[in-house]
Design a protein around this motif. Structure first.
Motif, PDB file in Angstrom:
ATOM      1  N   VAL A  33       0.852  -1.184   0.000  1.00  0.00           N
ATOM      2  CA  VAL A  33       0.000   0.000   0.000  1.00  0.00           C
ATOM      3  C   VAL A  33       0.890   1.236   0.000  1.00  0.00           C
ATOM      4  CG1 VAL A  33      -1.939  -1.100   1.192  1.00  0.00           C
ATOM      5  CG2 VAL A  33      -0.181   0.080   2.516  1.00  0.00           C
ATOM      6  N   VAL A  34       0.315   2.340  -0.433  1.00  0.00           N
ATOM      7  CA  VAL A  34       1.018   3.616  -0.436  1.00  0.00           C
ATOM      8  C   VAL A  34       0.279   4.570   0.502  1.00  0.00           C
ATOM      9  CG1 VAL A  34       1.758   5.595  -1.831  1.00  0.00           C
ATOM     10  CG2 VAL A  34       1.742   3.293  -2.829  1.00  0.00           C
ATOM     11  N   VAL A  35       1.053   5.261   1.331  1.00  0.00           N
ATOM     12  CA  VAL A  35       0.522   6.350   2.141  1.00  0.00           C
ATOM     13  C   VAL A  35       1.013   7.634   1.477  1.00  0.00           C
ATOM     14  CG1 VAL A  35       0.522   7.465   4.395  1.00  0.00           C
ATOM     15  CG2 VAL A  35       0.601   4.959   4.240  1.00  0.00           C
ATOM     16  N   TYR A  36       0.084   8.481   1.058  1.00  0.00           N
ATOM     17  CA  TYR A  36       0.377   9.698   0.309  1.00  0.00           C
ATOM     18  C   TYR A  36      -0.132  10.880   1.130  1.00  0.00           C
ATOM     19  CZ  TYR A  36      -0.263  13.102  -3.508  1.00  0.00           C
ATOM     20  OH  TYR A  36      -0.250  14.219  -4.295  1.00  0.00           O
ATOM     21  N   ILE A  37       0.761  11.823   1.445  1.00  0.00           N
ATOM     22  CA  ILE A  37       0.400  12.978   2.261  1.00  0.00           C
ATOM     23  C   ILE A  37       0.882  14.248   1.569  1.00  0.00           C
ATOM     24  CG2 ILE A  37       0.604  14.077   4.528  1.00  0.00           C
ATOM     25  CD1 ILE A  37       1.491  11.277   5.585  1.00  0.00           C
ATOM     26  N   PRO A  38      -0.029  15.056   1.031  1.00  0.00           N
ATOM     27  CA  PRO A  38       0.406  16.323   0.429  1.00  0.00           C
ATOM     28  C   PRO A  38       0.836  17.295   1.534  1.00  0.00           C
ATOM     29  CG  PRO A  38      -1.994  16.179   0.407  1.00  0.00           C
ATOM     30  CD  PRO A  38      -1.479  14.870   0.934  1.00  0.00           C
ATOM     31  N   ILE A  93      -1.164  -0.349  -3.994  1.00  0.00           N
ATOM     32  CA  ILE A  93      -0.150   0.062  -4.971  1.00  0.00           C
ATOM     33  C   ILE A  93      -0.477  -0.396  -6.392  1.00  0.00           C
ATOM     34  CG2 ILE A  93       1.431  -1.907  -4.822  1.00  0.00           C
ATOM     35  CD1 ILE A  93       3.647   0.389  -4.583  1.00  0.00           C
ATOM     36  N   ARG A  94      -1.339  -1.389  -6.537  1.00  0.00           N
ATOM     37  CA  ARG A  94      -1.719  -1.858  -7.867  1.00  0.00           C
ATOM     38  C   ARG A  94      -2.706  -0.925  -8.559  1.00  0.00           C
ATOM     39  NH1 ARG A  94      -4.093  -7.395  -6.127  1.00  0.00           N
ATOM     40  NH2 ARG A  94      -4.920  -5.925  -4.615  1.00  0.00           N
ATOM     41  N   LEU A  95      -3.289   0.013  -7.821  1.00  0.00           N
ATOM     42  CA  LEU A  95      -4.251   0.951  -8.376  1.00  0.00           C
ATOM     43  C   LEU A  95      -3.552   1.867  -9.382  1.00  0.00           C
ATOM     44  CD1 LEU A  95      -7.269   1.746  -7.818  1.00  0.00           C
ATOM     45  CD2 LEU A  95      -6.344   3.573  -6.405  1.00  0.00           C
ATOM     46  N   CYS A  96      -4.097   1.992 -10.582  1.00  0.00           N
ATOM     47  CA  CYS A  96      -3.517   2.914 -11.563  1.00  0.00           C
ATOM     48  C   CYS A  96      -3.670   4.332 -11.033  1.00  0.00           C
ATOM     49  CB  CYS A  96      -4.230   2.776 -12.909  1.00  0.00           C
ATOM     50  SG  CYS A  96      -3.916   1.201 -13.733  1.00  0.00           S
ATOM     51  N   HIS A  97      -2.562   5.053 -11.044  1.00  0.00           N
ATOM     52  CA  HIS A  97      -2.564   6.424 -10.551  1.00  0.00           C
ATOM     53  C   HIS A  97      -1.505   7.221 -11.296  1.00  0.00           C
ATOM     54  CE1 HIS A  97       0.376   4.184  -8.187  1.00  0.00           C
ATOM     55  NE2 HIS A  97       1.025   5.329  -7.998  1.00  0.00           N
ATOM     56  N   ARG A  98      -1.681   8.550 -11.290  1.00  0.00           N
ATOM     57  CA  ARG A  98      -0.710   9.411 -11.955  1.00  0.00           C
ATOM     58  C   ARG A  98      -0.753  10.796 -11.332  1.00  0.00           C
ATOM     59  NH1 ARG A  98      -3.598  10.860 -17.714  1.00  0.00           N
ATOM     60  NH2 ARG A  98      -5.466  11.798 -16.829  1.00  0.00           N
ATOM     61  N   GLY A  99       0.364  11.492 -11.433  1.00  0.00           N
ATOM     62  CA  GLY A  99       0.434  12.883 -11.020  1.00  0.00           C
ATOM     63  C   GLY A  99       0.329  13.763 -12.246  1.00  0.00           C
ATOM     64  N   LEU A 100      -0.467  14.814 -12.161  1.00  0.00           N
ATOM     65  CA  LEU A 100      -0.655  15.710 -13.292  1.00  0.00           C
ATOM     66  C   LEU A 100       0.302  16.890 -13.208  1.00  0.00           C
ATOM     67  CD1 LEU A 100      -4.543  15.694 -13.517  1.00  0.00           C
ATOM     68  CD2 LEU A 100      -2.901  14.289 -14.752  1.00  0.00           C
ATOM     69  N   LEU A 101       0.482  17.550 -14.321  1.00  0.00           N
ATOM     70  CA  LEU A 101       1.408  18.666 -14.438  1.00  0.00           C
ATOM     71  C   LEU A 101       1.094  19.757 -13.416  1.00  0.00           C
ATOM     72  CD1 LEU A 101       3.702  19.994 -16.060  1.00  0.00           C
ATOM     73  CD2 LEU A 101       1.932  20.976 -17.525  1.00  0.00           C
ATOM     74  N   ARG A 102       2.136  20.282 -12.824  1.00  0.00           N
ATOM     75  CA  ARG A 102       1.996  21.366 -11.864  1.00  0.00           C
ATOM     76  C   ARG A 102       2.219  22.686 -12.586  1.00  0.00           C
ATOM     77  NH1 ARG A 102       3.588  16.952 -10.855  1.00  0.00           N
ATOM     78  NH2 ARG A 102       5.730  16.484 -10.623  1.00  0.00           N
ATOM     79  N   THR A 103       1.271  23.584 -12.466  1.00  0.00           N
ATOM     80  CA  THR A 103       1.368  24.844 -13.202  1.00  0.00           C
ATOM     81  C   THR A 103       1.435  26.060 -12.301  1.00  0.00           C
ATOM     82  OG1 THR A 103      -1.039  24.980 -13.360  1.00  0.00           O
ATOM     83  CG2 THR A 103       0.121  23.903 -15.182  1.00  0.00           C
ATOM     84  N   ASP A 104       1.277  25.890 -11.013  1.00  0.00           N
ATOM     85  CA  ASP A 104       1.225  27.004 -10.071  1.00  0.00           C
ATOM     86  C   ASP A 104       2.596  27.205  -9.427  1.00  0.00           C
ATOM     87  OD1 ASP A 104       0.618  28.902  -8.214  1.00  0.00           O
ATOM     88  OD2 ASP A 104      -1.031  27.793  -7.291  1.00  0.00           O
ATOM     89  N   ARG A 127       5.702  19.666  -6.418  1.00  0.00           N
ATOM     90  CA  ARG A 127       4.911  19.825  -5.202  1.00  0.00           C
ATOM     91  C   ARG A 127       5.495  18.935  -4.111  1.00  0.00           C
ATOM     92  NH1 ARG A 127       1.605  16.472  -8.454  1.00  0.00           N
ATOM     93  NH2 ARG A 127       1.503  14.426  -7.526  1.00  0.00           N
ATOM     94  N   PRO A 128       5.552  19.439  -2.901  1.00  0.00           N
ATOM     95  CA  PRO A 128       6.080  18.616  -1.821  1.00  0.00           C
ATOM     96  C   PRO A 128       5.012  17.662  -1.274  1.00  0.00           C
ATOM     97  CG  PRO A 128       5.671  20.840  -1.038  1.00  0.00           C
ATOM     98  CD  PRO A 128       5.334  20.820  -2.498  1.00  0.00           C
ATOM     99  N   VAL A 129       5.314  16.376  -1.342  1.00  0.00           N
ATOM    100  CA  VAL A 129       4.439  15.346  -0.787  1.00  0.00           C
ATOM    101  C   VAL A 129       5.309  14.318  -0.067  1.00  0.00           C
ATOM    102  CG1 VAL A 129       2.707  15.590  -2.614  1.00  0.00           C
ATOM    103  CG2 VAL A 129       4.468  13.844  -2.811  1.00  0.00           C
ATOM    104  N   VAL A 130       4.683  13.610   0.854  1.00  0.00           N
ATOM    105  CA  VAL A 130       5.307  12.447   1.473  1.00  0.00           C
ATOM    106  C   VAL A 130       4.590  11.238   0.884  1.00  0.00           C
ATOM    107  CG1 VAL A 130       5.645  11.165   3.610  1.00  0.00           C
ATOM    108  CG2 VAL A 130       5.864  13.654   3.606  1.00  0.00           C
ATOM    109  N   ALA A 131       5.346  10.304   0.331  1.00  0.00           N
ATOM    110  CA  ALA A 131       4.773   9.068  -0.200  1.00  0.00           C
ATOM    111  C   ALA A 131       5.593   7.916   0.360  1.00  0.00           C
ATOM    112  CB  ALA A 131       4.796   9.060  -1.721  1.00  0.00           C
ATOM    113  N   MET A 132       4.923   7.043   1.084  1.00  0.00           N
ATOM    114  CA  MET A 132       5.607   5.896   1.698  1.00  0.00           C
ATOM    115  C   MET A 132       4.952   4.614   1.219  1.00  0.00           C
ATOM    116  SD  MET A 132       5.995   7.355   5.571  1.00  0.00           S
ATOM    117  CE  MET A 132       4.289   7.926   5.659  1.00  0.00           C
ATOM    118  N   ASN A 133       5.783   3.680   0.769  1.00  0.00           N
ATOM    119  CA  ASN A 133       5.302   2.367   0.340  1.00  0.00           C
ATOM    120  C   ASN A 133       5.509   1.377   1.480  1.00  0.00           C
ATOM    121  OD1 ASN A 133       4.959   3.546  -2.134  1.00  0.00           O
ATOM    122  ND2 ASN A 133       6.655   2.511  -3.115  1.00  0.00           N
TER     123      ASN A 133
END
Length: 122
Positions: free
Chosen positions: A8-13, A67-78, A89-95
């Motif tokens: 699993v992934v823990v994702y924290i913006p 983690i098998r879930l299809c996911h993607r990060g989109l372009l950052r424009t700000d 963008r600063p995020v914490v992502a832990m597998n």
């Protein structure tokens, strides 16, 4: 069993997530398809009702996903909310995975050391 989760992934913006801050998108149910090639969604976008976005999350909110879930990060424009030339963008992502699992797909994104000492099946 084919559908048993192994990581699993823990994702924290660390900043508030909005349309211009480079949200992540998840495709509901895509983890149930076995060895799915997520790149196909670049050619054939999924139906909008299958897509969940992190837009609207506040800094510190937590997303937990298979983690098998299809996911993607989109372009950052700000530029005001990102860092560096590409407005990262600063995020914490832990597998977190079972002992025998190694992330062969994202080997260049993640370290290969354990946070907790122990046998880890190796």
């Amino acid at each position: 069993r084919l559908f048993d989760p192994y990581a699993v992934v823990v994702y924290i913006p660390l900043v508030d997530m909005g349309d211009r801050s480079g949200v992540s998108e998840f495709i509901l149910g895509s983890h149930r398809a076995g060895a799915l090639d997520c790149s196909r969604f670049e050619r054939e976008p999924p139906p909008p009702e299958q897509v969940v976005s992190t837009a609207g999350l506040s800094a510190g909110d937590v997303v937990l996903f298979d983690i098998r879930l299809c996911h993607r990060g989109l372009l950052r424009t700000d530029r005001e909310r990102g860092y560096g030339e590409f407005c990262m963008r600063p995020v914490v992502a832990m597998n977190f995975g079972v002992d025998a699992w190694e992330d062969g797909e994202d080997v260049h994104n993640w370290g290969q050391s354990f946070l907790v000492e122990g046998p880890h099946g190796k």
